[in-house]
Structure formats: structure tokens, C-alpha cells
Scaffold this motif. Sequence first.
Motif, PDB file in Angstrom:
ATOM      1  N   SER A 128     -11.315 -66.978 -71.415  1.00 52.47           N
ATOM      2  CA  SER A 128     -11.605 -66.542 -70.047  1.00 52.47           C
ATOM      3  C   SER A 128     -12.880 -67.218 -69.525  1.00 52.47           C
ATOM      4  N   ASN A 129     -13.887 -67.278 -70.368  1.00 51.80           N
ATOM      5  CA  ASN A 129     -15.145 -67.929 -69.985  1.00 51.80           C
ATOM      6  C   ASN A 129     -14.957 -69.421 -69.758  1.00 51.80           C
ATOM      7  N   GLU A 130     -14.082 -70.055 -70.530  1.00 52.39           N
ATOM      8  CA  GLU A 130     -13.809 -71.492 -70.343  1.00 52.39           C
ATOM      9  C   GLU A 130     -13.261 -71.749 -68.949  1.00 52.39           C
ATOM     10  N   THR A 131     -12.349 -70.887 -68.516  1.00 60.20           N
ATOM     11  CA  THR A 131     -11.765 -71.016 -67.181  1.00 60.20           C
ATOM     12  C   THR A 131     -12.851 -70.832 -66.112  1.00 60.20           C
ATOM     13  N   ARG A 132     -13.670 -69.806 -66.273  1.00 62.52           N
ATOM     14  CA  ARG A 132     -14.756 -69.557 -65.321  1.00 62.52           C
ATOM     15  C   ARG A 132     -15.748 -70.715 -65.315  1.00 62.52           C
ATOM     16  N   TYR A 133     -16.036 -71.251 -66.489  1.00 63.08           N
ATOM     17  CA  TYR A 133     -16.991 -72.357 -66.609  1.00 63.08           C
ATOM     18  C   TYR A 133     -16.473 -73.600 -65.874  1.00 63.08           C
ATOM     19  N   ARG A 134     -15.198 -73.930 -66.071  1.00 66.75           N
ATOM     20  CA  ARG A 134     -14.603 -75.085 -65.370  1.00 66.75           C
ATOM     21  C   ARG A 134     -14.626 -74.877 -63.868  1.00 66.75           C
ATOM     22  N   ALA A 135     -14.315 -73.671 -63.427  1.00 65.81           N
ATOM     23  CA  ALA A 135     -14.342 -73.370 -61.985  1.00 65.81           C
ATOM     24  C   ALA A 135     -15.758 -73.517 -61.429  1.00 65.81           C
ATOM     25  N   ALA A 136     -16.737 -73.065 -62.188  1.00 66.38           N
ATOM     26  CA  ALA A 136     -18.132 -73.191 -61.744  1.00 66.38           C
ATOM     27  C   ALA A 136     -18.546 -74.660 -61.653  1.00 66.38           C
ATOM     28  N   LEU A 137     -18.121 -75.471 -62.618  1.00 68.40           N
ATOM     29  CA  LEU A 137     -18.436 -76.903 -62.583  1.00 68.40           C
ATOM     30  C   LEU A 137     -17.806 -77.586 -61.370  1.00 68.40           C
ATOM     31  N   ILE A 138     -16.572 -77.226 -61.072  1.00 66.11           N
ATOM     32  CA  ILE A 138     -15.888 -77.809 -59.911  1.00 66.11           C
ATOM     33  C   ILE A 138     -16.603 -77.404 -58.620  1.00 66.11           C
ATOM     34  N   ALA A 139     -16.978 -76.128 -58.519  1.00 63.58           N
ATOM     35  CA  ALA A 139     -17.679 -75.651 -57.324  1.00 63.58           C
ATOM     36  C   ALA A 139     -19.027 -76.347 -57.173  1.00 63.58           C
TER      37      ALA A 139
ATOM     38  N   ALA B 119     -10.525 -60.391 -79.640  1.00 63.84           N
ATOM     39  CA  ALA B 119     -11.250 -60.066 -78.403  1.00 63.84           C
ATOM     40  C   ALA B 119     -12.214 -61.202 -78.037  1.00 63.84           C
ATOM     41  N   LEU B 120     -12.915 -61.723 -79.035  1.00 65.87           N
ATOM     42  CA  LEU B 120     -13.843 -62.826 -78.784  1.00 65.87           C
ATOM     43  C   LEU B 120     -13.107 -64.076 -78.330  1.00 65.87           C
ATOM     44  N   ASP B 121     -11.947 -64.326 -78.954  1.00 64.60           N
ATOM     45  CA  ASP B 121     -11.142 -65.482 -78.566  1.00 64.60           C
ATOM     46  C   ASP B 121     -10.676 -65.361 -77.112  1.00 64.60           C
ATOM     47  N   ALA B 122     -10.228 -64.163 -76.735  1.00 59.64           N
ATOM     48  CA  ALA B 122      -9.775 -63.942 -75.353  1.00 59.64           C
ATOM     49  C   ALA B 122     -10.941 -64.110 -74.378  1.00 59.64           C
ATOM     50  N   GLU B 123     -12.095 -63.568 -74.739  1.00 55.72           N
ATOM     51  CA  GLU B 123     -13.269 -63.710 -73.879  1.00 55.72           C
ATOM     52  C   GLU B 123     -13.675 -65.186 -73.763  1.00 55.72           C
ATOM     53  N   TYR B 124     -13.607 -65.902 -74.885  1.00 57.75           N
ATOM     54  CA  TYR B 124     -13.971 -67.328 -74.883  1.00 57.75           C
ATOM     55  C   TYR B 124     -13.066 -68.117 -73.938  1.00 57.75           C
TER      56      TYR B 124
ATOM     57  N   GLN C  33     -20.573 -65.853 -83.449  1.00 55.55           N
ATOM     58  CA  GLN C  33     -19.935 -64.651 -83.995  1.00 55.55           C
ATOM     59  C   GLN C  33     -18.614 -64.991 -84.672  1.00 55.55           C
ATOM     60  N   LEU C  34     -17.832 -65.860 -84.028  1.00 54.15           N
ATOM     61  CA  LEU C  34     -16.549 -66.252 -84.625  1.00 54.15           C
ATOM     62  C   LEU C  34     -16.760 -67.009 -85.933  1.00 54.15           C
ATOM     63  N   ALA C  35     -17.781 -67.857 -85.989  1.00 53.83           N
ATOM     64  CA  ALA C  35     -18.043 -68.617 -87.212  1.00 53.83           C
ATOM     65  C   ALA C  35     -18.350 -67.670 -88.371  1.00 53.83           C
TER      66      ALA C  35
ATOM     67  N   MET D  87     -25.136 -71.614 -66.641  1.00 48.77           N
ATOM     68  CA  MET D  87     -25.930 -71.515 -67.856  1.00 48.77           C
ATOM     69  C   MET D  87     -25.621 -70.225 -68.615  1.00 48.77           C
ATOM     70  N   LYS D  88     -25.409 -69.146 -67.847  1.00 43.05           N
ATOM     71  CA  LYS D  88     -25.096 -67.872 -68.499  1.00 43.05           C
ATOM     72  C   LYS D  88     -23.798 -67.978 -69.285  1.00 43.05           C
ATOM     73  N   ILE D  89     -22.813 -68.613 -68.674  1.00 43.18           N
ATOM     74  CA  ILE D  89     -21.509 -68.757 -69.337  1.00 43.18           C
ATOM     75  C   ILE D  89     -21.655 -69.625 -70.584  1.00 43.18           C
ATOM     76  N   ALA D  90     -22.406 -70.714 -70.490  1.00 48.12           N
ATOM     77  CA  ALA D  90     -22.581 -71.607 -71.639  1.00 48.12           C
ATOM     78  C   ALA D  90     -23.295 -70.887 -72.783  1.00 48.12           C
ATOM     79  N   ARG D  91     -24.292 -70.077 -72.444  1.00 46.50           N
ATOM     80  CA  ARG D  91     -24.997 -69.317 -73.491  1.00 46.50           C
ATOM     81  C   ARG D  91     -24.059 -68.326 -74.166  1.00 46.50           C
ATOM     82  N   ARG D  92     -23.273 -67.623 -73.340  1.00 46.05           N
ATOM     83  CA  ARG D  92     -22.332 -66.643 -73.901  1.00 46.05           C
ATOM     84  C   ARG D  92     -21.304 -67.331 -74.794  1.00 46.05           C
ATOM     85  N   GLN D  93     -20.839 -68.512 -74.386  1.00 42.29           N
ATOM     86  CA  GLN D  93     -19.887 -69.277 -75.200  1.00 42.29           C
ATOM     87  C   GLN D  93     -20.516 -69.597 -76.559  1.00 42.29           C
TER      88      GLN D  93
END
Length: 136
Positions: free
Chosen positions: A40-51, A33-38, A13-15, A1-7
Amino acid sequence: MKIARRQSEIRQQLAGIVGKENPSDEEIRSMEALDAEYRSNETRYRAALIAEDTERRNAGDELETRSGREWADMVAGFELRQVVAALEEGRSLSGQTAEIVQEMRSHGGYRGIPVPLAALEQRELVAGTTTSGDVP
């Protein structure tokens, strides 16, 4: 949920920045910087969903096994003599036998007193010998 909120925050901000016709150099760096963070968060989010999916499957397997084990333990306490007494003498069922009959009826389609097949497959020790399931 934290990752989804940050996304969601990053997208907002990007909009705001992308809507500008001539963004400043600082805004362009911020977008990068926001694009890179986004990403990175996508990768973490997918990993969290798989776990999470793996944890749910493992928990589901445990629940199915436990449920089957509990049912087997209940059926071990099923008394066929209670069923015979109920049919011949009109006695009421009690204990685990009554619980099993109620459970089977709740799944529908049974008339009379249902008997689980597992109760008929049990072997009993009678005077030092075992009776086989294929002997009437």
C-alpha cells in the motif's frame, strides 16, 4: 520522506521475522499485515513521486516563462544610443544597457559591446509612423 522511512521500518521488521526458521502464527499474521502495508505504501509513494514531478515541471515552466519575460523587459530598456556613444566617444554604459551587456558577456564569446538582437527588432514610433524592421 515519511513513506520512505516507514518502508524502511517495515523492511527491518520483516527481516527480523523472516530470518526465523519456525515463525509463530502471530508472526505470520504480522508478516502478512506488514506486507500489505508495504504494498500500500509503495502505491502511495509512487503517486507522491508523480505528483511531485508534475509540480516541479509546472514550476519549471513558470520559471522559464518568467525568466524570458524578465529578459524581454530588460531588453526593452536597452539603449542603442549608449552603445554608439561608447564606441564613438568612449562613454561608459549605464543602467539596463550596462546590465544587459554584462549579462551577455558573462555567457562568453563576445568582443566589444554585444547588442541583443531583440533590441534591434524593436519598432519605434517616429513622427506618427512606424519604422519597419526591414528598412535600414
